[in-house]
Design an enzyme around this catalytic site. Structure first.
Site, mmCIF file in Angstrom:
data_model
loop_
_atom_site.group_PDB
_atom_site.id
_atom_site.type_symbol
_atom_site.label_atom_id
_atom_site.label_comp_id
_atom_site.label_asym_id
_atom_site.label_seq_id
_atom_site.Cartn_x
_atom_site.Cartn_y
_atom_site.Cartn_z
ATOM 1 N N VAL A 63 6.470 30.797 49.221
ATOM 2 C CA VAL A 63 6.343 30.010 48.005
ATOM 3 C C VAL A 63 6.678 28.541 48.213
ATOM 4 O O VAL A 63 6.417 27.706 47.334
ATOM 5 C CB VAL A 63 7.213 30.582 46.866
ATOM 6 C CG1 VAL A 63 6.817 32.009 46.538
ATOM 7 C CG2 VAL A 63 8.701 30.490 47.215
ATOM 8 N N ASN A 89 10.998 34.515 41.412
ATOM 9 C CA ASN A 89 12.319 34.998 41.822
ATOM 10 C C ASN A 89 12.706 34.593 43.246
ATOM 11 O O ASN A 89 13.891 34.569 43.569
ATOM 12 C CB ASN A 89 12.353 36.524 41.690
ATOM 13 C CG ASN A 89 13.605 37.135 42.301
ATOM 14 O OD1 ASN A 89 14.697 37.025 41.766
ATOM 15 N ND2 ASN A 89 13.450 37.779 43.462
ATOM 16 N N SER A 141 20.339 30.661 37.865
ATOM 17 C CA SER A 141 21.610 31.199 38.338
ATOM 18 C C SER A 141 22.736 30.623 37.499
ATOM 19 O O SER A 141 22.603 29.537 36.913
ATOM 20 C CB SER A 141 21.833 30.815 39.805
ATOM 21 O OG SER A 141 23.159 31.070 40.214
ATOM 22 N N TYR A 154 21.582 24.935 46.628
ATOM 23 C CA TYR A 154 21.300 26.076 45.757
ATOM 24 C C TYR A 154 21.586 25.698 44.308
ATOM 25 O O TYR A 154 20.758 25.920 43.417
ATOM 26 C CB TYR A 154 22.148 27.276 46.180
ATOM 27 C CG TYR A 154 21.785 28.558 45.459
ATOM 28 C CD1 TYR A 154 20.735 29.347 45.900
ATOM 29 C CD2 TYR A 154 22.510 28.983 44.344
ATOM 30 C CE1 TYR A 154 20.405 30.518 45.248
ATOM 31 C CE2 TYR A 154 22.183 30.149 43.683
ATOM 32 C CZ TYR A 154 21.133 30.920 44.140
ATOM 33 O OH TYR A 154 20.805 32.074 43.476
ATOM 34 N N SER A 157 19.041 23.202 43.057
ATOM 35 C CA SER A 157 17.731 23.817 42.810
ATOM 36 C C SER A 157 17.725 24.618 41.518
ATOM 37 O O SER A 157 16.749 24.576 40.746
ATOM 38 C CB SER A 157 17.327 24.708 43.993
ATOM 39 O OG SER A 157 18.144 25.871 44.082
ATOM 40 N N LYS A 158 18.813 25.331 41.253
ATOM 41 C CA LYS A 158 18.854 26.164 40.049
ATOM 42 C C LYS A 158 18.987 25.310 38.792
ATOM 43 O O LYS A 158 18.426 25.649 37.735
ATOM 44 C CB LYS A 158 19.985 27.181 40.147
ATOM 45 C CG LYS A 158 19.805 28.198 41.281
ATOM 46 C CD LYS A 158 18.495 28.970 41.148
ATOM 47 C CE LYS A 158 18.344 30.036 42.209
ATOM 48 N NZ LYS A 158 17.123 30.855 42.046
ATOM 49 N N ILE A 187 25.664 39.323 41.496
ATOM 50 C CA ILE A 187 24.990 40.612 41.335
ATOM 51 C C ILE A 187 25.091 41.415 42.629
ATOM 52 O O ILE A 187 24.987 40.860 43.730
ATOM 53 C CB ILE A 187 23.501 40.395 40.962
ATOM 54 C CG1 ILE A 187 23.374 39.476 39.734
ATOM 55 C CG2 ILE A 187 22.819 41.735 40.720
ATOM 56 C CD1 ILE A 187 24.058 39.983 38.476
#
Length: 265
Positions: A63, A89, A141, A154, A157-158, A187
């Site tokens: 992606v 996702n 997130s 991370y 990006s979220k 999770i």
């Protein structure tokens, strides 16, 4: 069977939350396309869902490449006639500290997580507008709102995913396409299963989770399924956080000496 007759595409679908999303969407009636860089594992999961291949298929895709995402959506529409549900996702992360983060690490995470979600949202939206509507769910997130010093790209990006979700939701609101996001806390997936070997890290995570346990991938999938369904027909531009209460925590909570079993979440 809230998704009966619908065509759903899930990226990062070979394991973890992505796999749980495809399984639930499939059980609820959708034809599902599992996309992942782990092509063999995605194909195995698709075959396990539907050995005949009529309602489950796998397509490899990076992606981080716009051309690959364009080809992915085109392949789904060509095979199944349309695209009703898109779940962006796919994601990667790195654990380098803020002062040591390299350009290559930054580029890799932003390319997959942020740009990949952008391309997935854009291309899916084009197909959905042409077909009269659809629903896009982006995977954000809890880290979009909370800062972890060694998860720099991370978190960036979220946070970006949250904003692109809102922007696309407004841009597409009058064209029959809803865009929402889901922001999980910690999770239980193959990536977090190793916490059982690091008691200090496990205790640290539980100390900031009011419900006192890790979430399950199926619990995140349930929120995704809701947002993709007609039950959420008046919901767009929202980010829902299945995080055990973490987003609003301004203290740490006591952790029992006997830790909860990881297999139970």
């Amino acid at each position: 069977m809230r998704h009966e007759g619908k065509i759903a595409l899930v990226t990062g679908a070979a394991q973890g939350i992505g796999a749980a999303c495809t399984e639930l969407l499939f059980r609820e009636g959708a034809t599902v396309v599992l996309s992942d860089m782990q092509a063999e594992l995605a194909a195995e999961r698709a075959a396990a869902l539907d050995p005949g291949g009529e309602r489950a298929a796998a397509i490899a895709c990076d992606v981080g490449s716009r051309a690959a995402v364009v080809a992915l959506v085109e392949a789904v529409v060509q095979r199944f006639g349309r695209l009703d549900i898109m779940v962006n996702n796919a994601a990667v992360s790195c654990s380098t500290t803020a002062l040591e983060l390299s350009e290559a690490e930054l580029d890799q995470v932003l390319n997959v997580n942020l740009k990949g979600t952008f391309w997935g949202t854009q291309e899916a939206a084009k197909a959905m507008v042409a077909a009269g509507g659809g629903a896009i769910v982006n995977m954000s997130s809890a880290q979009a709102e909370l800062a972890i010093p060694d998860r720099v790209p991370y978190g960036i990006s979220k946070a970006g995913i949250n904003q692109l979700t809102r922007i696309f939701a407004i841009a597409l609101a009058d064209q029959g396409v809803r865009v929402n996001a889901v922001g999980p806390g910690t999770i239980l997936t193959p990536l977090t299963a190793g916490l059982g070997k690091n008691e200090a890290a496990y205790r640290r995570i539980l100390s900031r989770t009011p419900m006192g346990r890790l979430g399950r991938a199926e619990e995140v999938a349930a929120v995704v399924s809701f947002l993709a369904s007609d039950e959420a027909s008046y919901v767009t531009g929202q980010v829902l956080y299945p995080d055990g209460g973490r987003a609003h925590l301004n203290y740490t909570v006591p952790v029992p000496e006997a830790l909860p079993d990881l297999e139970e979440g």
